[in-house]
Design a protein around this motif. Structure first.
Motif, PDB file in Angstrom:
ATOM      1  N   ASN A 121      -3.861  -4.372  -7.969  1.00 40.70           N
ATOM      2  CA  ASN A 121      -3.677  -2.918  -7.974  1.00 40.70           C
ATOM      3  C   ASN A 121      -3.241  -2.424  -9.353  1.00 40.70           C
ATOM      4  OD1 ASN A 121      -4.322  -2.788  -5.255  1.00 40.70           O
ATOM      5  ND2 ASN A 121      -2.185  -2.717  -4.565  1.00 40.70           N
ATOM      6  N   SER A 136       0.827  -1.212   0.000  1.00 38.39           N
ATOM      7  CA  SER A 136       0.000   0.000   0.000  1.00 38.39           C
ATOM      8  C   SER A 136       0.860   1.260   0.000  1.00 38.39           C
ATOM      9  CB  SER A 136      -0.932  -0.004   1.223  1.00 38.39           C
ATOM     10  OG  SER A 136      -1.823  -1.101   1.173  1.00 38.39           O
ATOM     11  N   ARG A 160       1.968   2.176  -3.435  1.00 35.72           N
ATOM     12  CA  ARG A 160       0.906   2.297  -4.443  1.00 35.72           C
ATOM     13  C   ARG A 160       0.994   3.617  -5.223  1.00 35.72           C
ATOM     14  NH1 ARG A 160      -4.486   0.317  -5.415  1.00 35.72           N
ATOM     15  NH2 ARG A 160      -4.894   1.048  -7.543  1.00 35.72           N
ATOM     16  N   THR A 179      -5.308   0.193 -11.688  1.00 34.87           N
ATOM     17  CA  THR A 179      -4.726   1.462 -12.132  1.00 34.87           C
ATOM     18  C   THR A 179      -4.812   1.604 -13.648  1.00 34.87           C
ATOM     19  OG1 THR A 179      -3.203   1.559 -10.255  1.00 34.87           O
ATOM     20  CG2 THR A 179      -2.585   2.811 -12.214  1.00 34.87           C
ATOM     21  N   ASP A 237       1.493   3.832  -9.179  1.00 31.71           N
ATOM     22  CA  ASP A 237       0.508   4.479 -10.059  1.00 31.71           C
ATOM     23  C   ASP A 237       1.168   5.526 -10.944  1.00 31.71           C
ATOM     24  OD1 ASP A 237      -1.434   2.903  -8.936  1.00 31.71           O
ATOM     25  OD2 ASP A 237      -2.392   4.508  -7.785  1.00 31.71           O
TER      26      ASP A 237
END
Length: 392
Positions: free
Chosen positions: A72, A30, A33, A76, A37
C-alpha cells in the motif's frame, strides 16, 4: 512468561494458521489506509528533494498480510509522485517482527510482491521499478522487539504499525516490595481470569496500565531516535473508547476464553492454578492514556487520532445503533469463525502454560461460548488509528 519467545502467530498454512485466519488484521490495515495516505502525502510534500526514503513496517507478522502494508505504501508513493511532479524516490522497506516470526514465509513471497507491483502499474518502468529484483525498492527484515531500538539514528522517514501495539513487552507484575534488600514482586491476584475483568482487583488494573505506559514510552523514545525530524508514523491497533478497561470492547473476548478454561478446570482437564497464574501480555488502551503518554514523552505531535468500530469478524460499523439480529445457527457459525481468528493469534501464548494437547478442546468450547454470546449480543472492537509527526 518469556514473551519474546512465545508471542507469534500460528505458523504454516493449516486450518488454524494465521495465514488462513487473519481477515480482521487485513481489515485493520484497510481502515488505516486513508490516514496513512494523508501522512505520506504530507511527508512527500515536505521532503520534495529527498531521493531515498527509509520506511519500516513494525510487527509485520507473516501470512497474506505481511507485505500488504508496504505494498500500500509503495502504491501511494507511486500515485503521489506524478501529482507532485517529482521522481519516485528509492525506497528502503524494512519489515520487523520478533525473531520467532516466520520470516522465511515473507522472503518466499517477495517475487510475487514485485510481480504485483509490475502488473499494477502500466508505467512501471518509468517509475523506476524496471529491474526484476525490484530496482530501487529494497526490502529487508529486521528481527527484534519494537520496544527498543531497531534502526540507526535518523534513518527512517515513515513508520507503519498495524495490529501490534496492544501486545505488551511482558506480563504485568504486581506490587514490588523490598525485604532485606531483595526485590519481591507480588502476583496480580487475578484469580480465574486471564486478563482484566469486572472482578479483577484494582492492583491488576494499575499493573496493566503501568506496563502499557512503560512500554509505549520506550517505543516512542526508540522511534524518536530512528525517525528524521518531520518524519511520520501511523499506528493502528485494538484499543477501547471508554476510560473503563473492563468494557465489552476492551476485554470480553478474553473473558469468554477464561470461561472456557475454567469449564475445563472444573472437569479436571487442566489445573485451575495454571489459570490463576496466567495473564495475557495484552492491553487495550484508551485515547486518553495514549495522548497522555505521547505528550509526556514529548518528541511527537498528534496529527490525527480516530476510533473506528469493527465487529468481531473485522467488518466496519458505520451506524452508532449497530445491532445485528442473528439466527442461532448463523451465530454459532460466526462464533466458530471468530474463535479460529483468535486461536491463530493467542494459541502459541497459551500452549506453554496449558499444553498443546488441550488446545482443540479449549477452542471448541470457546467457539460455542462465542456463538452463544453473538446470538444475544453484537460486540465490537475499537480500532485506534493515530498519525504522529516527529517534531524538531
Amino acid at each position: 512468561m518469556e514473551v519474546m519467545r512465545i508471542l507469534h502467530m500460528n505458523k504454516g498454512n493449516g486450518e488454524t494458521s494465521y495465514a488462513k485466519n487473519s481477515i480482521v488484521q487485513s481489515n485493520i490495515i484497510s481502515l488505516g489506509r486513508r490516514v496513512m495516505d494523508e501522512a505520506l502525502k504530507k511527508l512527500m510534500i515536505r521532503n520534495s528533494e529527498i531521493l531515498s526514503f527509509g520506511i519500516a513496517d513494525l510487527g509485520c507478522s507473516s501470512g497474506p498480510n505481511s507485505l500488504l502494508s508496504i505494498s500500500n505504501i509503495v502504491e501511494t508513493i507511486q500515485n503521489l509522485c506524478p501529482d507532485l511532479d517529482r521522481p519516485v524516490p528509492e525506497l528502503s522497506l524494512s519489515l520487523n517482527d520478533l525473531p520467532s516470526n516466520d520470516f522465511n514465509y515473507i522472503f518466499a513471497s517477495l517475487p510475487e510482491f514485485y510481480d504485483r507491483l509490475k502488473k499494477r502499474d502500466n508505467n512501471y518502468e518509468s517509475l523506476g521499478f524496471e529491474h526484476g529484483n525490484g530496482g530501487p525498492c529494497f526490502v529487508s527484515a529486521v528481527p527484534g522487539s519494537f520496544y527498543g531500538r531497531l534502526f540507526p539514528r535518523r534513518s527512517l522517514h515513515f513508520v507503519q504499525f498495524s495490529s501490534s501495539l496492544h501486545w505488551l513487552s511482558q506480563v504485568p507484575c504486581g506490587e514490588v516490595n523490598k525485604k532485606d534488600g531483595v526485590v519481591i514482586t507480588a502476583d496480580l491476584d487475578n484469580k480465574g481470569k486471564i486478563y482484566l475483568s469486572k472482578t479483577s482487583p484494582m492492583s491488576a488494573h494499575k499493573a496493566y496500565a503501568l506496563q502499557f505506559q512503560t512500554d509505549f514510552s520506550v517505543f516512542l523514545i526508540s522511534r524518536s531516535e530512528e525517525l528524521v525530524p518531520g518524519g511520520r508514523m501511523v499506528l493502528s491497533f485494538l484499543g477501547r473508547s471508554s476510560p473503563d478497561p473492563t468494557t465489552e470492547e476492551g476485554c470480553h473476548q478474553w473473558e469468554l476464553l477464561a470461561q472456557a478454561l475454567m469449564s475445563m478446570a472444573k472437569e479436571g482437564i487442566i489445573e485451575e492454578e495454571n489459570i490463576d497464574a496466567f495473564n495475557a501480555p495484552y492491553y487495550a488502551t484508551s485515547p486518553e492514556e495514549l495522548k497522555m503518554a505521547i505528550e509526556k514523552e514529548g518528541s511527537f505531535s498528534i496529527d490525527r487520532l480516530e476510533i473506528s468500530p469493527v465487529d468481531w469478524e473485522g467488518g466496519s460499523i458505520s451506524d452508532d445503533s449497530y445491532d445485528i439480529v442473528r439466527f442461532k445457527p448463523e451465530a454459532l457459525a460466526c462464533g466458530r469463525r471468530v474463535a479460529k481468528t483468535i486461536r491463530a493469534v493467542v494459541e502459541p501464548t497459551l500452549e506453554p502454560t496449558f499444553g498443546q494437547k488441550v488446545m482443540d478442546e479449549l477452542f471448541e468450547r470457546y467457539a460455542k461460548l462465542m456463538g452463544e454470546y453473538l446470538y444475544v449480543s453484537s460486540p465490537r472492537y475499537a480500532i485506534i488509528i493515530v498519525s504522529l509527526l516527529r517534531m524538531g
